[in-house]
Design an enzyme around this catalytic site. Sequence first.
Site, PDB file in Angstrom:
ATOM      1  N   ARG A 114       0.792  -1.153  -0.063  1.00 35.52           N
ATOM      2  CA  ARG A 114      -0.039   0.161   0.166  1.00 35.52           C
ATOM      3  C   ARG A 114       0.923   1.521  -0.112  1.00 35.52           C
ATOM      4  NH1 ARG A 114      -2.629  -3.555   3.453  1.00 35.52           N
ATOM      5  NH2 ARG A 114      -4.589  -4.351   2.410  1.00 35.52           N
ATOM      6  N   LYS A 136       2.066  11.715 -10.397  1.00 32.76           N
ATOM      7  CA  LYS A 136       0.990  10.886 -11.014  1.00 32.76           C
ATOM      8  C   LYS A 136       1.711   9.514 -11.509  1.00 32.76           C
ATOM      9  CE  LYS A 136      -2.019  14.118 -13.176  1.00 32.76           C
ATOM     10  NZ  LYS A 136      -2.409  14.511 -14.603  1.00 32.76           N
ATOM     11  N   GLU A 178       7.147  19.348 -24.398  1.00 31.71           N
ATOM     12  CA  GLU A 178       6.454  19.560 -22.900  1.00 31.71           C
ATOM     13  C   GLU A 178       7.247  21.003 -22.638  1.00 31.71           C
ATOM     14  OE1 GLU A 178       4.269  18.024 -21.524  1.00 31.71           O
ATOM     15  OE2 GLU A 178       4.316  16.025 -22.047  1.00 31.71           O
ATOM     16  N   LYS A 218       5.943  23.372 -13.064  1.00 37.39           N
ATOM     17  CA  LYS A 218       5.210  22.280 -12.638  1.00 37.39           C
ATOM     18  C   LYS A 218       5.209  22.054 -10.956  1.00 37.39           C
ATOM     19  CE  LYS A 218       4.156  17.404 -13.522  1.00 37.39           C
ATOM     20  NZ  LYS A 218       4.120  16.504 -14.524  1.00 37.39           N
ATOM     21  N   GLU A 228      -5.325  17.279  -9.121  1.00 37.53           N
ATOM     22  CA  GLU A 228      -5.840  17.752 -10.266  1.00 37.53           C
ATOM     23  C   GLU A 228      -7.555  18.268 -10.279  1.00 37.53           C
ATOM     24  OE1 GLU A 228      -4.094  16.347 -13.943  1.00 37.53           O
ATOM     25  OE2 GLU A 228      -6.145  15.883 -14.538  1.00 37.53           O
ATOM     26  N   ARG A 232      -4.463  22.045 -11.942  1.00 37.09           N
ATOM     27  CA  ARG A 232      -3.305  21.234 -12.473  1.00 37.09           C
ATOM     28  C   ARG A 232      -3.814  20.709 -13.978  1.00 37.09           C
ATOM     29  NH1 ARG A 232      -0.194  16.235  -9.671  1.00 37.09           N
ATOM     30  NH2 ARG A 232       0.957  15.586 -11.565  1.00 37.09           N
ATOM     31  N   ASN A 236      -2.163  19.863 -18.860  1.00 42.38           N
ATOM     32  CA  ASN A 236      -2.686  18.958 -19.848  1.00 42.38           C
ATOM     33  C   ASN A 236      -2.756  19.694 -21.161  1.00 42.38           C
ATOM     34  OD1 ASN A 236      -2.737  17.002 -17.963  1.00 42.38           O
ATOM     35  ND2 ASN A 236      -4.998  17.342 -17.462  1.00 42.38           N
ATOM     36  N   HIS A 239      -2.574  17.780 -24.595  1.00 37.12           N
ATOM     37  CA  HIS A 239      -2.680  16.316 -24.122  1.00 37.12           C
ATOM     38  C   HIS A 239      -3.756  15.423 -24.565  1.00 37.12           C
ATOM     39  CE1 HIS A 239       1.263  17.129 -22.250  1.00 37.12           C
ATOM     40  NE2 HIS A 239       1.371  15.953 -21.766  1.00 37.12           N
ATOM     41  N   HIS A 243      -2.554  12.321 -26.345  1.00 35.47           N
ATOM     42  CA  HIS A 243      -2.896  10.766 -26.148  1.00 35.47           C
ATOM     43  C   HIS A 243      -3.735  10.040 -26.950  1.00 35.47           C
ATOM     44  CE1 HIS A 243      -2.275  11.687 -21.317  1.00 35.47           C
ATOM     45  NE2 HIS A 243      -1.288  11.553 -22.013  1.00 35.47           N
ATOM     46  N   HIS A 255       5.813  10.211 -26.853  1.00 30.11           N
ATOM     47  CA  HIS A 255       4.609  11.061 -26.152  1.00 30.11           C
ATOM     48  C   HIS A 255       4.904  12.653 -26.689  1.00 30.11           C
ATOM     49  CE1 HIS A 255       2.274  12.663 -23.000  1.00 30.11           C
ATOM     50  NE2 HIS A 255       3.295  13.345 -22.644  1.00 30.11           N
TER      51      HIS A 255
HETATM   52  N1  GLY Z   1       4.110  11.449 -13.756  1.00 30.91           N
HETATM   53  C1  GLY Z   1       3.470  12.976 -14.243  1.00 30.91           C
HETATM   54  C2  GLY Z   1       3.041  13.607 -13.299  1.00 30.91           C
HETATM   55  O1  GLY Z   1       3.033  13.605 -12.170  1.00 30.91           O
HETATM   56  O2  GLY Z   1       2.375  14.775 -13.801  1.00 30.91           O
END
Ligand code: GLY
Length: 350
Positions: A114, A136, A178, A218, A228, A232, A236, A239, A243, A255
């Site tokens: 966990r 993320k 990016e 960031k 998010e 946040r 994107n 994106h 994606h 990417h």
């Molecule tokens: N791993 C990418 C982010 O946290 O935005």
Amino acid sequence: MKHIKVSAEHEYQVHLDVHFEGILNDVSKSHNKVLILAPEFIVSTYHLEQFLHPLENASLFVVPDGEHQKDISIVEKIWQSMGEAGLTRSDALIAIGGGATTDLGGFAAATWLRGISWYAIPTTLAAMVDASVGGKTGINSQVGKNLIGSFHSPQGVYVDLRFLKTLSDRDFAAGLAEVIKVGFIRDTEILNLLQSKNTVALAREISEELIYRSVAVKADVVSQDFQESRLREILNYGHTFGHAIEKYSHYEMRHGEAVSIGLVFAAELAGRVIGLKSDVIDLHRSLLQQFDLPTSTHIPFPPLMELMRSDKKSRGDSIRFIGLNSIGTPHWLEDVTSNDLEATYERITS
Ligand code: GLY
């Protein structure tokens, strides 16, 4: 050496311009056991085993190169290794690699017992400026990119600029997509810098500044809205369409290359629905094309539309897009119609 603080479920730093050998040593000393994840290319090019040999409590798990490593079958094998190594709650994982490895490693760490500690050592520009920072973590599946994942921040991100020397121009350019995104949504000085450093070779000369500026944005955004709920989402930009392109190409496209097309799509969409000026839209194309990044696609529209619907940026029935009002001012495009999307697609199809 520079440090940038990120405040998420815990505080951590992005350390710029470190040497990875020292980090492996320090992290290994601060835990009973560590599992190190790295792709074959990094293991062989940087003779990783030579550095791990003296670290008696470290074991190495070699992952496949590229986006295909973000697969549940690989996660199962990592769990197996963690079990065999006897990793407990106080142990840790280190992910050394591109964005796919840091996403995968973070996810394995999030799910083992966990949640155990993990550390990111990004080796590509895309991972340094974006993927390794933010917490993320996740893997891909038949239904889409990054739909399975967890918010689980690393204990630290360690950027060793020497890795960029073995990064191909194509991969460096993919990372620049990016960086350019960050320029359009917030730090407009990035756009000025890249207008003068207008080739990959010239942009490489200012890698450290580009990384610092991108990570600073960031870190600021993630620190305000880790999970998010709204702000946040500006990260994107480009994106949602990107994606879809990436998934359609079965991840053959980088990417950043898919995001490059997605940025032009998002700018054109903003031009159509909120009147973003055409010179700003043109600036997207010219900046991206300087680095030989793609800005159009011949993939048919219907499958892309289908993939956008399954993207995690859809809420309910509506597909969410970030657009721009002007350079540096993102705008949430809430009520985009299928007509808008199809008309925008017509402007970027080759
Ligand atoms: N791993 C990418 C982010 O946290 O935005």
